[in-house]
Design a protein around this motif. Structure first.
Motif, short mmCIF file in Angstrom:
data_model
loop_
_atom_site.label_atom_id
_atom_site.label_comp_id
_atom_site.label_asym_id
_atom_site.label_seq_id
_atom_site.Cartn_x
_atom_site.Cartn_y
_atom_site.Cartn_z
N TYR A 44 0.83 -1.20 0.00
CA TYR A 44 0.00 0.00 0.00
C TYR A 44 0.87 1.25 0.00
O TYR A 44 0.60 2.21 -0.73
N LEU A 45 1.92 1.25 0.81
CA LEU A 45 2.80 2.41 0.90
C LEU A 45 3.52 2.70 -0.41
O LEU A 45 3.94 3.84 -0.64
N MET A 46 3.68 1.71 -1.27
CA MET A 46 4.35 1.93 -2.55
C MET A 46 3.56 2.89 -3.44
O MET A 46 4.09 3.43 -4.40
N HIS A 47 2.29 3.14 -3.11
CA HIS A 47 1.48 4.08 -3.88
C HIS A 47 1.77 5.53 -3.53
O HIS A 47 1.37 6.43 -4.24
N PHE A 48 2.43 5.75 -2.41
CA PHE A 48 2.74 7.11 -1.98
C PHE A 48 4.03 7.56 -2.64
O PHE A 48 4.97 6.78 -2.78
N VAL A 49 4.07 8.80 -3.00
CA VAL A 49 5.27 9.36 -3.62
C VAL A 49 6.18 9.85 -2.50
O VAL A 49 5.80 10.74 -1.74
N PRO A 50 7.37 9.29 -2.37
CA PRO A 50 8.26 9.71 -1.29
C PRO A 50 8.82 11.11 -1.54
O PRO A 50 8.98 11.52 -2.68
N THR A 51 9.09 11.80 -0.44
CA THR A 51 9.69 13.12 -0.59
C THR A 51 11.18 12.98 -0.91
O THR A 51 11.73 13.77 -1.63
N ASP A 52 11.82 11.98 -0.35
CA ASP A 52 13.21 11.67 -0.67
C ASP A 52 13.51 10.25 -0.18
O ASP A 52 12.75 9.68 0.60
N ALA A 53 14.60 9.70 -0.67
CA ALA A 53 14.94 8.31 -0.37
C ALA A 53 15.15 8.08 1.12
O ALA A 53 14.73 7.05 1.65
N ASP A 54 15.78 9.01 1.81
CA ASP A 54 16.02 8.83 3.25
C ASP A 54 14.72 8.81 4.03
O ASP A 54 14.54 8.01 4.95
N SER A 55 13.78 9.70 3.69
CA SER A 55 12.48 9.71 4.36
C SER A 55 11.74 8.40 4.13
O SER A 55 11.13 7.85 5.03
N ASN A 56 11.81 7.93 2.90
CA ASN A 56 11.11 6.69 2.57
C ASN A 56 11.75 5.50 3.30
O ASN A 56 11.04 4.65 3.83
N ALA A 57 13.07 5.44 3.35
CA ALA A 57 13.75 4.37 4.07
C ALA A 57 13.39 4.42 5.55
O ALA A 57 13.12 3.39 6.18
N ALA A 58 13.36 5.62 6.12
CA ALA A 58 12.99 5.78 7.53
C ALA A 58 11.56 5.30 7.77
O ALA A 58 11.28 4.69 8.80
N MET A 59 10.68 5.55 6.83
CA MET A 59 9.29 5.12 6.96
C MET A 59 9.21 3.60 7.09
O MET A 59 8.55 3.08 7.99
N PHE A 60 9.92 2.88 6.21
CA PHE A 60 9.88 1.42 6.27
C PHE A 60 10.58 0.90 7.53
O PHE A 60 10.12 -0.06 8.14
N GLU A 61 11.66 1.54 7.92
CA GLU A 61 12.35 1.12 9.15
C GLU A 61 11.46 1.32 10.37
O GLU A 61 11.41 0.46 11.26
N ASP A 62 10.73 2.42 10.41
CA ASP A 62 9.81 2.67 11.51
C ASP A 62 8.65 1.67 11.50
O ASP A 62 8.17 1.25 12.56
N LEU A 63 8.22 1.27 10.32
CA LEU A 63 7.18 0.25 10.21
C LEU A 63 7.68 -1.07 10.82
O LEU A 63 6.97 -1.71 11.59
N ALA A 64 8.92 -1.43 10.49
CA ALA A 64 9.50 -2.64 11.07
C ALA A 64 9.61 -2.51 12.59
O ALA A 64 9.27 -3.46 13.32
N ASP A 65 10.06 -1.36 13.08
CA ASP A 65 10.14 -1.13 14.52
C ASP A 65 8.79 -1.36 15.19
O ASP A 65 8.69 -2.05 16.21
N LEU A 66 7.76 -0.77 14.62
CA LEU A 66 6.41 -0.87 15.18
C LEU A 66 5.97 -2.32 15.30
O LEU A 66 5.49 -2.76 16.35
N PHE A 67 6.15 -3.08 14.23
CA PHE A 67 5.69 -4.47 14.25
C PHE A 67 6.61 -5.39 15.05
O PHE A 67 6.14 -6.36 15.63
N GLU A 68 7.89 -5.07 15.11
CA GLU A 68 8.78 -5.85 15.99
C GLU A 68 8.37 -5.68 17.44
O GLU A 68 8.29 -6.66 18.20
N GLN A 69 8.09 -4.46 17.84
CA GLN A 69 7.68 -4.19 19.22
C GLN A 69 6.34 -4.84 19.51
O GLN A 69 6.14 -5.41 20.60
N ALA A 70 5.42 -4.77 18.58
CA ALA A 70 4.10 -5.38 18.77
C ALA A 70 4.22 -6.90 18.89
O ALA A 70 3.58 -7.51 19.74
#
Length: 122
Positions: A44-70
């Motif tokens: 689903y997130l692949m439909h969003f246009v990233p502002t830059d590569a670092d922001s997009n990488a951070a988004m996926f890393e934060d997603l992993a953090d969220l689900f790892e903690q859960a």
């Protein structure tokens, strides 16, 4: 699209390859239902246009953090995403991007996939 253009587009969507591979390795270690949920959110997130590569990488890393903690705390998927997973992911993505147009089909697929992931736990 040439290989160089394609490579630039891909790195803009997923961020630096090294960070993407590290993210994917983390997701692979999640329990199956959480991995399914993350995969659905990722598509689903692949439909969003990233502002830059670092922001997009951070988004996926934060997603992993969220689900790892859960997963570590045994938090059910529905408690993470709430009753409306599309609303959750849209709000999540807005922290990293100005967003993009997401087709209704992608919204329905996300909701269906997360319901399926939730059912895997039961």
């Amino acid at each position: 699209m040439s290989d160089a253009e394609n490579s630039g587009f891909i790195s803009k969507v997923i961020g630096p390859k090294k960070r993407w591979r590290a993210y994917r390795a983390r997701v692979k270690e999640l329990p199956e239902s959480y991995r399914t949920a993350v995969g659905s959110i990722e598509r689903y997130l692949m439909h969003f246009v990233p502002t830059d590569a670092d922001s997009n990488a951070a988004m996926f890393e934060d997603l992993a953090d969220l689900f790892e903690q859960a997963a570590a705390s045994g938090t059910p998927i529905r408690e993470i995403v709430g009753e409306d997973p599309v609303e959750f992911v849209d709000a999540f993505a807005q922290n990293y991007s100005e967003g993009g147009y997401v087709p209704a089909r992608a919204r329905k697929q996300l909701a269906d996939d997360l319901t399926h992931a939730e059912d895997e736990v039961a």
